[in-house]
Scaffold this motif. Structure first.
Motif, PDB file in Angstrom:
ATOM      1  N   SER A  44       6.127   3.759  -6.286  1.00 23.21           N
ATOM      2  CA  SER A  44       6.214   2.465  -5.615  1.00 23.21           C
ATOM      3  C   SER A  44       6.452   1.336  -6.620  1.00 23.21           C
ATOM      4  O   SER A  44       7.249   0.423  -6.376  1.00 23.21           O
ATOM      5  N   TYR A  45       5.778   1.425  -7.749  1.00 25.23           N
ATOM      6  CA  TYR A  45       5.944   0.420  -8.798  1.00 25.23           C
ATOM      7  C   TYR A  45       7.372   0.433  -9.335  1.00 25.23           C
ATOM      8  O   TYR A  45       8.005  -0.618  -9.529  1.00 25.23           O
ATOM      9  N   ALA A  46       7.903   1.660  -9.562  1.00 27.08           N
ATOM     10  CA  ALA A  46       9.276   1.794 -10.070  1.00 27.08           C
ATOM     11  C   ALA A  46      10.295   1.277  -9.061  1.00 27.08           C
ATOM     12  O   ALA A  46      11.315   0.697  -9.436  1.00 27.08           O
ATOM     13  N   GLN A  47      10.029   1.491  -7.765  1.00 26.68           N
ATOM     14  CA  GLN A  47      10.938   0.990  -6.729  1.00 26.68           C
ATOM     15  C   GLN A  47      11.030  -0.541  -6.768  1.00 26.68           C
ATOM     16  O   GLN A  47      12.078  -1.118  -6.490  1.00 26.68           O
ATOM     17  N   THR A  48       9.921  -1.158  -7.112  1.00 32.10           N
ATOM     18  CA  THR A  48       9.880  -2.625  -7.157  1.00 32.10           C
ATOM     19  C   THR A  48      10.513  -3.190  -8.421  1.00 32.10           C
ATOM     20  O   THR A  48      11.302  -4.143  -8.374  1.00 32.10           O
ATOM     21  N   PHE A  49      10.195  -2.577  -9.548  1.00 29.64           N
ATOM     22  CA  PHE A  49      10.583  -3.179 -10.833  1.00 29.64           C
ATOM     23  C   PHE A  49      11.744  -2.477 -11.545  1.00 29.64           C
ATOM     24  O   PHE A  49      12.375  -3.075 -12.423  1.00 29.64           O
ATOM     25  N   TYR A  50      12.016  -1.214 -11.201  1.00 31.03           N
ATOM     26  CA  TYR A  50      13.109  -0.494 -11.872  1.00 31.03           C
ATOM     27  C   TYR A  50      14.039   0.169 -10.855  1.00 31.03           C
ATOM     28  O   TYR A  50      14.261   1.391 -10.904  1.00 31.03           O
ATOM     29  N   ASN A  60      10.760   9.928  -7.693  1.00 32.53           N
ATOM     30  CA  ASN A  60      10.977  10.221  -6.275  1.00 32.53           C
ATOM     31  C   ASN A  60      11.027  11.731  -6.040  1.00 32.53           C
ATOM     32  O   ASN A  60      10.401  12.246  -5.101  1.00 32.53           O
ATOM     33  N   GLU A  61      11.748  12.441  -6.886  1.00 30.47           N
ATOM     34  CA  GLU A  61      11.845  13.894  -6.755  1.00 30.47           C
ATOM     35  C   GLU A  61      10.503  14.565  -7.054  1.00 30.47           C
ATOM     36  O   GLU A  61      10.121  15.532  -6.394  1.00 30.47           O
ATOM     37  N   LEU A  62       9.775  14.024  -8.012  1.00 29.29           N
ATOM     38  CA  LEU A  62       8.463  14.566  -8.353  1.00 29.29           C
ATOM     39  C   LEU A  62       7.489  14.366  -7.192  1.00 29.29           C
ATOM     40  O   LEU A  62       6.687  15.243  -6.877  1.00 29.29           O
ATOM     41  N   SER A  63       7.586  13.228  -6.544  1.00 27.36           N
ATOM     42  CA  SER A  63       6.720  12.928  -5.402  1.00 27.36           C
ATOM     43  C   SER A  63       6.986  13.873  -4.238  1.00 27.36           C
ATOM     44  O   SER A  63       6.061  14.350  -3.576  1.00 27.36           O
ATOM     45  N   LEU A  91      11.614  13.525   5.593  1.00 27.17           N
ATOM     46  CA  LEU A  91      11.162  12.682   4.489  1.00 27.17           C
ATOM     47  C   LEU A  91      12.050  12.855   3.267  1.00 27.17           C
ATOM     48  O   LEU A  91      12.345  11.889   2.555  1.00 27.17           O
ATOM     49  N   SER A  92      12.526  14.073   3.038  1.00 28.29           N
ATOM     50  CA  SER A  92      13.343  14.337   1.848  1.00 28.29           C
ATOM     51  C   SER A  92      14.839  14.131   2.101  1.00 28.29           C
ATOM     52  O   SER A  92      15.613  14.058   1.160  1.00 28.29           O
ATOM     53  N   LYS A 315       9.969   4.523   4.933  1.00 26.62           N
ATOM     54  CA  LYS A 315       9.382   3.182   4.963  1.00 26.62           C
ATOM     55  C   LYS A 315       7.873   3.260   5.142  1.00 26.62           C
ATOM     56  O   LYS A 315       7.111   2.529   4.498  1.00 26.62           O
ATOM     57  N   LYS A 316       7.438   4.157   6.018  1.00 30.33           N
ATOM     58  CA  LYS A 316       6.002   4.319   6.261  1.00 30.33           C
ATOM     59  C   LYS A 316       5.301   4.831   5.016  1.00 30.33           C
ATOM     60  O   LYS A 316       4.223   4.355   4.658  1.00 30.33           O
ATOM     61  N   GLN A 317       5.917   5.795   4.324  1.00 25.80           N
ATOM     62  CA  GLN A 317       5.318   6.334   3.103  1.00 25.80           C
ATOM     63  C   GLN A 317       5.209   5.254   2.023  1.00 25.80           C
ATOM     64  O   GLN A 317       4.181   5.127   1.359  1.00 25.80           O
ATOM     65  N   ASN A 318       6.284   4.482   1.855  1.00 21.46           N
ATOM     66  CA  ASN A 318       6.268   3.423   0.847  1.00 21.46           C
ATOM     67  C   ASN A 318       5.247   2.347   1.180  1.00 21.46           C
ATOM     68  O   ASN A 318       4.590   1.800   0.292  1.00 21.46           O
TER      69      ASN A 318
END
Length: 328
Positions: A44-50, A60-63, A91-92, A315-318
């Motif tokens: 989530s942090y990476a989605q926001t800042f990177y 994302n793949e690791l999650s 989800l994937s 969206k729900k997961q994020n």
């Protein structure tokens, strides 16, 4: 925080977690769940800042892999199939939407090429569909029952035969993705040319509506899932050509796994399409309104499950991940 510092701070956790996922290290389900939550927070942090970074792709793949591992360690064997179709797969699948769009546009392009070729050269239809089929259809048109081909076989035999054949086409579109995606594109182009020339053939005979309202009762789902199976093949081809941060072998294995999940998702839809073709399409006397209801309902079902629903789940997961984010 700079991306390099973020990676340095959390790299050891990610590597440890990856070892767990790859079964190189064994921990309790609770520990695995805690690791999963932390990786989700980092995602989530990476989605926001990177955004659009390799770090985001990796996390994302690791999650996703972690999610699958957790569900395997929980006692959910009875609901495994429902879990796959209702959560794990959609989800994937969102990350493959761009590949699905490309596959659809490619298929549409060759449909138009097929229709144009049939309009320019009458022999093209026979070359693509075969003389036997064209002659039989012309005979049916003369007998004032152009869709009689759907009434010749026993309902059950037709249902089983059509379903197995469609699954075979889907598996071929997927498996030929190993040829760098070229084999998949060939299968898609072949089927699209047949569809385009087929529809133009009936248009040329003044039977476009009669054919469309009949054929697309089953064809809406059938063609859609062939395209989706083609998407699975392109995922495999793409994993070979563009391994990103993985080795080519690791990327290929991941691509195969993702492709298999996509193909498995299509099987219930192939069965539905086979049922419609075997039992419903032959009812050519049905009202236009009912035929349109089935066609539009089928289209809505496919669009929701493969496009809208995966977006909603992600969206729900994020959103849930943002609520539990740890300060970094």
């Amino acid at each position: 925080m700079r991306e390099a510092a973020f990676i340095k701070q959390n790299k050891d956790k990610w590597l440890t977690f990856e070892n767990v996922i790859d079964n190189k290290e064994v921990i309790s389900p609770d520990e695995l769940s805690a690791l999963y939550m932390e990786v989700t927070d980092h995602l989530s942090y990476a989605q926001t800042f990177y955004p659009n970074s390799n770090t985001l792709t990796y996390l994302n793949e690791l999650s996703i892999k972690a999610h699958q591992k957790i569900y395997k360690t929980k006692k959910e064997s009875r609901g495994r199939i429902f879990s796959f179709y209702l959560k794990e797969f959609p989800l994937s699948f969102k990350k493959h939407h761009s590949s699905l769009l490309f596959t659809f546009l490619f298929f549409l392009m060759f449909c138009l090429i097929g229709a144009y070729s049939a309009a320019e050269d009458g022999a093209f239809v026979r070359a693509v569909l075969g003389d036997a089929y064209v002659n039989m259809t012309l005979e049916n048109i003369e007998n004032e029952d152009p869709m009689a081909v759907y009434k010749k076989m026993n309902e059950v035999d037709m249902f089983v035969g059509i379903t197995l054949n469609n699954i075979r086409v889907g598996l071929m579109a997927f498996s030929l993705g190993i040829l760098l995606g070229i084999g998949t594109l060939f299968v898609l182009a072949q089927n699209a040319l047949m569809l385009g020339s087929f529809q133009y053939f009936f248009y040329d005979k003044g039977l476009l509506w009669e054919s469309a309202r009949t054929i697309w009762i089953h064809g809406t789902i059938e063609i859609a899932v062939i395209i989706i199976a083609g998407c699975a093949g392109l995922v495999v081809g793409k994993s070979i050509l563009f391994p990103k941060t993985y080795t080519r072998l690791q990327s290929f294995i991941f691509g195969i796994k993702e492709g298999v999940k996509i193909v498995i998702s299509t099987i219930p839809f192939f069965i539905i399409a086979g049922f419609l073709e075997g039992f419903v399409t032959r009812q050519t006397q049905m009202p236009d309104a009912l035929a349109l209801f089935i066609i539009l309902g089928s289209l809505a079902l496919i669009f929701y499950y493969y496009i809208i629903y995966p977006i909603q789940l992600n969206k729900k997961q994020n959103k849930n991940a943002n609520k539990t984010r740890y300060p970094i």
